[in-house]
Enzyme design. Sequence first.
Site, PDB file in Angstrom:
ATOM      1  N   ASN A   1      15.263  12.148  27.036  1.00 29.80           N
ATOM      2  CA  ASN A   1      16.655  11.799  26.754  1.00 29.80           C
ATOM      3  C   ASN A   1      17.406  11.689  28.082  1.00 29.80           C
ATOM      4  O   ASN A   1      16.834  11.925  29.144  1.00 29.80           O
ATOM      5  CB  ASN A   1      17.291  12.817  25.806  1.00 29.80           C
ATOM      6  CG  ASN A   1      17.278  14.204  26.394  1.00 29.80           C
ATOM      7  OD1 ASN A   1      17.907  14.462  27.404  1.00 29.80           O
ATOM      8  ND2 ASN A   1      16.522  15.111  25.761  1.00 29.80           N
TER       9      ASN A   1
ATOM     10  N   ASP B   1      14.072  17.348  19.821  1.00 31.21           N
ATOM     11  CA  ASP B   1      13.805  17.930  18.494  1.00 31.21           C
ATOM     12  C   ASP B   1      12.389  17.618  18.020  1.00 31.21           C
ATOM     13  O   ASP B   1      11.854  18.313  17.170  1.00 31.21           O
ATOM     14  CB  ASP B   1      14.803  17.379  17.469  1.00 31.21           C
ATOM     15  CG  ASP B   1      16.208  17.897  17.729  1.00 31.21           C
ATOM     16  OD1 ASP B   1      16.320  19.055  18.182  1.00 31.21           O
ATOM     17  OD2 ASP B   1      17.178  17.156  17.506  1.00 31.21           O
TER      18      ASP B   1
ATOM     19  N   PHE C   1      25.244  24.397  23.258  1.00 35.37           N
ATOM     20  CA  PHE C   1      25.927  23.128  23.529  1.00 35.37           C
ATOM     21  C   PHE C   1      25.596  22.187  22.392  1.00 35.37           C
ATOM     22  O   PHE C   1      24.491  22.239  21.861  1.00 35.37           O
ATOM     23  CB  PHE C   1      25.442  22.525  24.853  1.00 35.37           C
ATOM     24  CG  PHE C   1      26.270  22.952  26.022  1.00 35.37           C
ATOM     25  CD1 PHE C   1      26.139  24.222  26.540  1.00 35.37           C
ATOM     26  CD2 PHE C   1      27.195  22.085  26.595  1.00 35.37           C
ATOM     27  CE1 PHE C   1      26.919  24.639  27.616  1.00 35.37           C
ATOM     28  CE2 PHE C   1      27.977  22.482  27.666  1.00 35.37           C
ATOM     29  CZ  PHE C   1      27.844  23.756  28.180  1.00 35.37           C
TER      30      PHE C   1
ATOM     31  N   LYS D   1      23.019  28.602  13.808  1.00 40.15           N
ATOM     32  CA  LYS D   1      22.223  29.203  14.885  1.00 40.15           C
ATOM     33  C   LYS D   1      22.739  30.590  15.255  1.00 40.15           C
ATOM     34  O   LYS D   1      22.233  31.207  16.189  1.00 40.15           O
ATOM     35  CB  LYS D   1      22.199  28.274  16.103  1.00 40.15           C
ATOM     36  CG  LYS D   1      21.657  26.879  15.761  1.00 40.15           C
ATOM     37  CD  LYS D   1      21.390  26.016  16.975  1.00 40.15           C
ATOM     38  CE  LYS D   1      21.086  24.587  16.534  1.00 40.15           C
ATOM     39  NZ  LYS D   1      20.218  23.859  17.441  1.00 40.15           N
TER      40      LYS D   1
HETATM   41  N1  CTP Z   1      18.383  23.556  20.830  1.00 40.18           N
HETATM   42  C1  CTP Z   1      17.311  24.415  20.991  1.00 40.18           C
HETATM   43  N2  CTP Z   1      16.072  24.045  20.551  1.00 40.18           N
HETATM   44  C2  CTP Z   1      15.865  22.851  19.950  1.00 40.18           C
HETATM   45  C3  CTP Z   1      16.977  21.954  19.770  1.00 40.18           C
HETATM   46  C4  CTP Z   1      18.229  22.342  20.230  1.00 40.18           C
HETATM   47  O1  CTP Z   1      17.482  25.500  21.537  1.00 40.18           O
HETATM   48  N3  CTP Z   1      14.655  22.527  19.533  1.00 40.18           N
HETATM   49  C5  CTP Z   1      19.709  23.998  21.315  1.00 40.18           C
HETATM   50  C6  CTP Z   1      20.285  23.101  22.424  1.00 40.18           C
HETATM   51  O2  CTP Z   1      19.896  23.573  23.709  1.00 40.18           O
HETATM   52  C7  CTP Z   1      21.783  23.234  22.203  1.00 40.18           C
HETATM   53  C8  CTP Z   1      21.910  23.460  20.701  1.00 40.18           C
HETATM   54  O3  CTP Z   1      20.618  23.890  20.253  1.00 40.18           O
HETATM   55  O4  CTP Z   1      22.325  24.373  22.838  1.00 40.18           O
HETATM   56  C9  CTP Z   1      22.338  22.245  19.920  1.00 40.18           C
HETATM   57  O5  CTP Z   1      21.496  21.157  20.259  1.00 40.18           O
HETATM   58  P1  CTP Z   1      21.737  19.729  19.596  1.00 40.18           P
HETATM   59  O6  CTP Z   1      20.668  18.809  20.094  1.00 40.18           O
HETATM   60  O7  CTP Z   1      23.173  19.319  19.759  1.00 40.18           O
HETATM   61  O8  CTP Z   1      21.571  20.056  18.057  1.00 40.18           O
HETATM   62  P2  CTP Z   1      20.352  20.154  17.105  1.00 40.18           P
HETATM   63  O9  CTP Z   1      20.309  21.538  16.569  1.00 40.18           O
HETATM   64  O10 CTP Z   1      19.110  19.660  17.750  1.00 40.18           O
HETATM   65  O11 CTP Z   1      20.803  19.193  15.919  1.00 40.18           O
HETATM   66  P3  CTP Z   1      20.893  17.584  15.880  1.00 40.18           P
HETATM   67  O12 CTP Z   1      20.083  17.054  17.049  1.00 40.18           O
HETATM   68  O13 CTP Z   1      20.312  17.252  14.580  1.00 40.18           O
HETATM   69  O14 CTP Z   1      22.349  17.253  15.999  1.00 40.18           O
END
Ligand code: CTP
Length: 400
Positions: free
Chosen positions: A208, A277, A324, A342
């Site tokens: 990303n 993800d 974040f 979370k």
């Molecule tokens: N995060 C994490 N582990 C993952 C995905 C996300 O620890 N596998 C953490 C990121 O570092 C961030 C927070 O979760 O602090 C939110 O990440 P974000 O990508 O905005 O949200 P997601 O939970 O992945 O949801 P979505 O992508 O569906 O919006």
Amino acid sequence: MLTDKKIIFAVSGGIAAYKAADWIRKLRREGAEVQVVMTGDATRFVTPLTFAALSGQKVYEGMFDLDDAERIPHISLAAKADLILVAPATAQTIARLASGMADDLPSALVLANQSPVIICPAMNSNMYLHPATQANLERLKSYGYQIVDPDSGCLACDTEGPGRLADWSSAKETVYSALSEQDLAGRKVLVTAGPTHEPLDPVRYLGNRSSGRMGFALAVTARRRGAEVTLVTGPTEIPDPPGMNVVRITTAEEMAAEVLELSAGLDVIVKAAAVSDFRPADYSTGKLKKAGAGFTLELRENRDILKILGENKEKRPLPLLVGFAAESNNFIEEGWRKLRDKNLDLLAINDITSDDAGFGVETNRITLLKRNGDQENMPLLSKEDTANLIWRRVTRLLAE
Ligand code: CTP
């Protein structure tokens, strides 16, 4: 951060005096007011005129070069200083300071001053490693002065070894720490930064656009505020910041393994990383070839690191969890959902649709959500200022 800070820059007589010119320029660019004082020997390497032009101030060289007779420079300058930086500090100047002498302006100033003192040694390796110099440096540390260790490398006298004036990045961090509030002193902090790369074959990966800048700014500012910092970062071009434990990983699973292992005994975890993800279900050891019929990629979901940390939180109040959220729609609702799901203490929402905030730019505009329901909309700030603001909220939560 250095706006209105008054720094006395004491230059002693070594070849590295020419590097002081560049440091002075950088300090001024960061907003500091720089008053240069020189030993007599220093003026043989670089003229006072150079430093006067760069600092925009008269340069003082001697104890008695008074403009107006009632001012005593070593007292009046010391009284105004927020910090004294001695760079380069020669073996002679270090010995003079260690023995409390006051026979030139820089040494008299250091004695008369009550602000932090930072010493940046630079000299020939044998002189630096000599027990006398090492004992003098130990003595300076015992006075509470900070020493910015010299780098090793090729020296002006054609020898190799320690003694080269430290890189500006190390000296800068010591200056910023000395002028920062120490509200994270004694705290252990882990910050994640950057993207993760999920390999598909030896040449391709899913990734990303995260640059890592926000996470690195959080790590650097936490260190300046006195924290012991571990930075777990995905692939980024930013070099390791000085003074912290930097763990470089590539995939989300590697980040999960590191963060979960390191999480015991921490006070705060800030997850600024843009964790992927998903990962490809299979890794091909050979390069994938096109076959003229399109390609379907099967993905598996990665573990949500923050969610796992949040689930364990019921058992103990620390570490405090800061997340974040990079959002393009329904920012606030999505933010509250993530904070609850979370089990976070604080969540910073980034609007990734705006050109001046989020991925790949120097500035950010975040909305902060707190566990107790408070919402704060922050103005457009540099990523460092945004990070400092987050730490101020974190220290409040730690105090509560
Ligand atoms: N995060 C994490 N582990 C993952 C995905 C996300 O620890 N596998 C953490 C990121 O570092 C961030 C927070 O979760 O602090 C939110 O990440 P974000 O990508 O905005 O949200 P997601 O939970 O992945 O949801 P979505 O992508 O569906 O919006």
